[in-house]
Design a protein around this motif. Structure first.
Motif, PDB file in Angstrom:
ATOM      1  N   THR A 321       0.827  -1.203   0.000  1.00 40.03           N
ATOM      2  CA  THR A 321       0.000   0.000   0.000  1.00 40.03           C
ATOM      3  C   THR A 321       0.864   1.257   0.000  1.00 40.03           C
ATOM      4  O   THR A 321       0.447   2.309  -0.499  1.00 40.03           O
ATOM      5  CB  THR A 321      -0.927  -0.020   1.227  1.00 40.03           C
ATOM      6  N   GLN A 322       2.084   1.169   0.528  1.00 37.76           N
ATOM      7  CA  GLN A 322       2.981   2.320   0.530  1.00 37.76           C
ATOM      8  C   GLN A 322       3.364   2.718  -0.897  1.00 37.76           C
ATOM      9  O   GLN A 322       3.463   3.915  -1.206  1.00 37.76           O
ATOM     10  CB  GLN A 322       4.232   1.984   1.346  1.00 37.76           C
ATOM     11  N   LYS A 323       3.543   1.736  -1.766  1.00 38.92           N
ATOM     12  CA  LYS A 323       3.847   2.043  -3.176  1.00 38.92           C
ATOM     13  C   LYS A 323       2.683   2.778  -3.822  1.00 38.92           C
ATOM     14  O   LYS A 323       2.885   3.763  -4.557  1.00 38.92           O
ATOM     15  CB  LYS A 323       4.154   0.756  -3.926  1.00 38.92           C
ATOM     16  N   LEU A 324       1.463   2.322  -3.561  1.00 43.49           N
ATOM     17  CA  LEU A 324       0.289   3.011  -4.106  1.00 43.49           C
ATOM     18  C   LEU A 324       0.183   4.427  -3.541  1.00 43.49           C
ATOM     19  O   LEU A 324      -0.146   5.378  -4.273  1.00 43.49           O
ATOM     20  CB  LEU A 324      -0.969   2.204  -3.783  1.00 43.49           C
ATOM     21  N   TYR A 325       0.467   4.583  -2.281  1.00 44.65           N
ATOM     22  CA  TYR A 325       0.373   5.894  -1.623  1.00 44.65           C
ATOM     23  C   TYR A 325       1.362   6.880  -2.257  1.00 44.65           C
ATOM     24  O   TYR A 325       1.008   8.026  -2.579  1.00 44.65           O
ATOM     25  CB  TYR A 325       0.656   5.716  -0.141  1.00 44.65           C
ATOM     26  N   VAL A 326       2.607   6.436  -2.455  1.00 47.84           N
ATOM     27  CA  VAL A 326       3.630   7.307  -3.066  1.00 47.84           C
ATOM     28  C   VAL A 326       3.269   7.629  -4.507  1.00 47.84           C
ATOM     29  O   VAL A 326       3.416   8.775  -4.976  1.00 47.84           O
ATOM     30  CB  VAL A 326       5.009   6.636  -2.964  1.00 47.84           C
ATOM     31  N   GLY A 327       2.774   6.640  -5.238  1.00 47.00           N
ATOM     32  CA  GLY A 327       2.383   6.879  -6.623  1.00 47.00           C
ATOM     33  C   GLY A 327       1.254   7.889  -6.745  1.00 47.00           C
ATOM     34  O   GLY A 327       1.255   8.736  -7.659  1.00 47.00           O
ATOM     35  N   LEU A 328       0.289   7.833  -5.831  1.00 50.25           N
ATOM     36  CA  LEU A 328      -0.800   8.814  -5.861  1.00 50.25           C
ATOM     37  C   LEU A 328      -0.296  10.224  -5.558  1.00 50.25           C
ATOM     38  O   LEU A 328      -0.757  11.198  -6.172  1.00 50.25           O
ATOM     39  CB  LEU A 328      -1.887   8.406  -4.856  1.00 50.25           C
ATOM     40  N   TRP A 329       0.642  10.343  -4.626  1.00 50.15           N
ATOM     41  CA  TRP A 329       1.205  11.660  -4.332  1.00 50.15           C
ATOM     42  C   TRP A 329       1.965  12.212  -5.540  1.00 50.15           C
ATOM     43  O   TRP A 329       1.870  13.404  -5.866  1.00 50.15           O
ATOM     44  CB  TRP A 329       2.120  11.586  -3.119  1.00 50.15           C
ATOM     45  N   VAL A 330       2.737  11.378  -6.214  1.00 50.08           N
ATOM     46  CA  VAL A 330       3.484  11.826  -7.401  1.00 50.08           C
ATOM     47  C   VAL A 330       2.526  12.264  -8.499  1.00 50.08           C
ATOM     48  O   VAL A 330       2.713  13.306  -9.158  1.00 50.08           O
ATOM     49  CB  VAL A 330       4.415  10.703  -7.886  1.00 50.08           C
ATOM     50  N   ALA A 331       1.432  11.481  -8.709  1.00 49.07           N
ATOM     51  CA  ALA A 331       0.454  11.849  -9.734  1.00 49.07           C
ATOM     52  C   ALA A 331      -0.241  13.159  -9.377  1.00 49.07           C
ATOM     53  O   ALA A 331      -0.500  14.006 -10.252  1.00 49.07           O
ATOM     54  CB  ALA A 331      -0.567  10.725  -9.893  1.00 49.07           C
ATOM     55  N   PHE A 332      -0.524  13.368  -8.090  1.00 49.34           N
ATOM     56  CA  PHE A 332      -1.190  14.604  -7.666  1.00 49.34           C
ATOM     57  C   PHE A 332      -0.292  15.827  -7.894  1.00 49.34           C
ATOM     58  O   PHE A 332      -0.731  16.866  -8.425  1.00 49.34           O
ATOM     59  CB  PHE A 332      -1.566  14.496  -6.185  1.00 49.34           C
ATOM     60  N   ILE A 333       0.977  15.719  -7.533  1.00 44.60           N
ATOM     61  CA  ILE A 333       1.904  16.850  -7.717  1.00 44.60           C
ATOM     62  C   ILE A 333       2.125  17.135  -9.193  1.00 44.60           C
ATOM     63  O   ILE A 333       2.169  18.290  -9.635  1.00 44.60           O
ATOM     64  CB  ILE A 333       3.237  16.560  -6.998  1.00 44.60           C
ATOM     65  N   ALA A 334       2.223  16.054 -10.002  1.00 41.48           N
ATOM     66  CA  ALA A 334       2.413  16.251 -11.439  1.00 41.48           C
ATOM     67  C   ALA A 334       1.199  16.907 -12.073  1.00 41.48           C
ATOM     68  O   ALA A 334       1.319  17.756 -12.973  1.00 41.48           O
ATOM     69  CB  ALA A 334       2.697  14.910 -12.109  1.00 41.48           C
ATOM     70  N   SER A 335      -0.019  16.518 -11.614  1.00 38.52           N
ATOM     71  CA  SER A 335      -1.229  17.139 -12.169  1.00 38.52           C
ATOM     72  C   SER A 335      -1.342  18.607 -11.784  1.00 38.52           C
ATOM     73  O   SER A 335      -1.958  19.397 -12.506  1.00 38.52           O
ATOM     74  CB  SER A 335      -2.465  16.376 -11.690  1.00 38.52           C
ATOM     75  N   CYS A 336      -0.747  18.985 -10.665  1.00 38.45           N
ATOM     76  CA  CYS A 336      -0.786  20.391 -10.256  1.00 38.45           C
ATOM     77  C   CYS A 336       0.248  21.246 -10.987  1.00 38.45           C
ATOM     78  O   CYS A 336       0.017  22.442 -11.234  1.00 38.45           O
ATOM     79  CB  CYS A 336      -0.570  20.510  -8.750  1.00 38.45           C
TER      80      CYS A 336
END
Length: 578
Positions: A321-336
């Motif tokens: 779940t930590q991998k999914l959590y980090v991936g979601l944060w990276v996608a969120f920052i990239a979308s911003c």
């Protein structure tokens, strides 16, 4: 008396002027009124003149005349009541009155609403400036305006009132669906319907898999070039929409009768079995078992998928779940930070390379997939709920075993008294582990203390003993538990009340001459749920039937039997499945 009767006028006709009810045909009231000829009413004197002149009136004649008039009046009353009842049924006066009242109430409500709306409009509108010179003209003008507004509102309500009524909130009706009873035919039909309904989805997934695995090199190459060109120019979404329109157009042509096959993987037509009208009991039972097995496997796969998704989001495996959590944060920052056009370009290029090249390499080289395919590794390592339960049990048993190992040297260093007490405790625990419901195992079957059930059957196998040498129903079938020791086969009857009973059965493994898997009821499908054992002391083989774990019990008995007979001269053992 006759003079008074002459003065009486009856509404109905006289008795002689009516048709006989027994002779009249069955017809409606209208038909009766049309068919019966109406004669002019006349007095009693006219009727007496029409009679025979030689006839002389007696004392009983006035009574008969009165009786006739009464009968005529009763018949007339009966006919009028029937006509009134039929008129009431045809007109339904009560229902018409109720509908009229409802319409009146609706009209009153509408008038009130219209008046309220007009009043609110008049209150909101500013008052007109006073003009005393033309007061009478203004009064007539206001009345005309009010009538004009009323007409407008009425016209609007007639036009759009139906649509306004649709937006009224009404409580939902709780409808209870009727459940169909269980039927083998209905169950198989639903499974076939599910299979036919899922066929387009399975064909689509097969085509995607064939594209990514380069089943047809030319088709996959053309699709790869077209997709990458569309992703480079930002036409991925229009391309998918165009493919959807093209698919619908082809489906329309197929529905019109055109034979079009647009599939990368050739479809394999499965043979359709004609449905049998009459099935035997065994065929119906086997059909239900097959459908139940398919439903069990389907529900198991669906449950595995849902449980894995749930465990992924509930941090059951923190490292995953930590991998999914980090991936979601990276996608969120990239979308911003990044523009959407650039993000769409990057996602499209990565998806094309992943689908056409990386997946093909992973499918061709399983070792690379096991090491570097992150989504595959995450999905395969995600546990289901049964796997978590089993894992927790194993960890608990390991902790208990480690704790026992740590306690062993402490117990060894302790004194002699403590070691003796510990030895006694171990013996008691070992005795408790091999106790039956009736008492200690060796006491129930009158065996030595060394005879204990094997580890495979510590709790025994539930079964029923069928002794075909006995004729009494109580001795013919007995329910109980079957155990296997190193030298004996023991059956404990559930009806035995003492620690040792004559209903219990002990068979020495060396005395067994034949062991077979047995099918008690030949009507049921499968290889059966019984084991037959032949001994010299019985005329017919003993049958242990209704065993759920029959194969496990047979393997344990047969392996122990072969171990014992290998040391001595053993007879041949057959293992047929009848």
């Amino acid at each position: 008396m006759l003079k008074r009767l002459d003065k009486i006028r009856f509404r109905g006709q006289k008795r002689d002027e009516f048709l006989d009810l027994a002779e009249s045909p069955n017809a409606s009231d209208s038909e009766c009124n049309d068919d019966i000829p109406v004669k002019h009413r006349s007095s009693l004197k006219d009727t007496e003149e029409q009679r025979d002149p030689d006839y002389k009136m007696t004392d009983a004649d006035p009574l008969s005349e009165v009786k006739g008039h009464l009968e005529i009046a009763l018949l007339e009353k009966h006919f009028l009541q029937e006509e009134l009842r039929k008129l009431r049924e045809e007109t339904n006066v009560e229902t018409l009155k109720q509908e009229l009242e409802k319409e009146k109430s609706k009209r009153v409500d509408l008038e009130q609403k219209m008046n309220d709306i007009l009043r609110s409009r008049l209150e909101d509108s500013p008052p007109p400036p006073p003009k005393p010179q033309v007061a009478s003209l203004n009064g007539t003008g206001d009345k005309q305006k009010e009538t004009f507004r009323c007409r407008i509102w009425k016209w609007l309500y007639e036009r759009f009132g139906v649509y306004i009524e649709d937006f009224r909130f009404q409580p939902e009706e709780n409808t209870v669906e009727t459940e169909e009873p269980l039927s083998a035919k209905r169950l198989t039909e639903n499974m076939r319907r599910l299979k036919r309904g899922a066929k387009p989805v399975t064909n689509f997934m097969r085509n995607l898999s064939a594209l990514s695995s380069w089943h047809s090199v030319y088709t996959s190459a053309i699709a790869f070039i077209i997709y990458m060109n569309a992703a480079w120019h930002g036409w991925v979404l229009p391309m998918f929409l165009f493919l959807a329109i093209l698919r619908l157009s082809l489906n329309y042509l197929i529905a019109k009768g055109w034979r079009i096959q647009w599939s990368i993987v050739p479809e394999v037509s499965e043979p359709m079995e004609p449905p049998k009208e009459e099935l035997t009991v065994s065929e119906k039972f086997q059909l239900v078992l097959d459908v139940a097995q398919k439903a069990q496997n389907l529900f198991g796969k669906m449950a595995d998928v849902l449980e894995k998704i749930k465990n992924l989001f509930m941090w059951v495996q923190p490292e995953i779940t930590q991998k999914l959590y980090v991936g979601l944060w990276v996608a969120f920052i990239a979308s911003c930070l990044l523009p959407y056009k650039l993000m769409g370009f990057m996602i499209g290029i990565y998806a094309g390379i992943k689908f056409f090249i990386i997946d093909f390499m992973f499918k061709s080289c399983p070792k690379l997939r096991d090491k570097y395919d992150t989504p595959y590794i995450v999905w395969t390592t995600l546990p289901t709920d049964p796997q978590l339960k089993e894992r927790n049990n194993t960890t608990l048993s390991r902790r208990l075993s480690g704790f026992e190992k740590q306690m062993q040297p402490v117990v060894a260093r302790s004194g002699q008294s403590t070691s003796m007490s510990c030895g006694i405790g171990r013996e008691e625990e070992s005795g408790r582990a091999y106790n039956t419901k009736r008492g200690p195992f060796h006491e129930v079957f009158n065996l030595s203390e060394n005879e204990r059930p094997l580890s495979v059957c510590e709790n025994g196998w539930r079964c029923c003993l069928i002794n075909r040498d006995r004729k009494m129903p109580t001795d013919y079938i007995r329910n109980g538990v079957l155990y296997v020791t190193e030298n004996y086969l023991c059956f404990e009857s559930s009806s035995s009340r003492a620690t040792s009973s004559k209903k219990n059965k002990v068979i020495k493994l060396q005395d067994i001459t034949d062991i077979q898997k047995y099918k008690v009821l030949s009507v049921l499908p499968g290889s059966g749920m019984g084991i037959s054992i032949t001994t010299p002391s019985t005329l017919k083989p003993l049958v242990f039937g209704a065993m759920i774990h029959r194969d496990e019990a047979f393997d344990a008995i047969h392996s122990q039997y072969t171990k014992i007979m290998s040391s001595t001269a053993a007879p041949t053992v057959t293992n047929p499945e009848t």
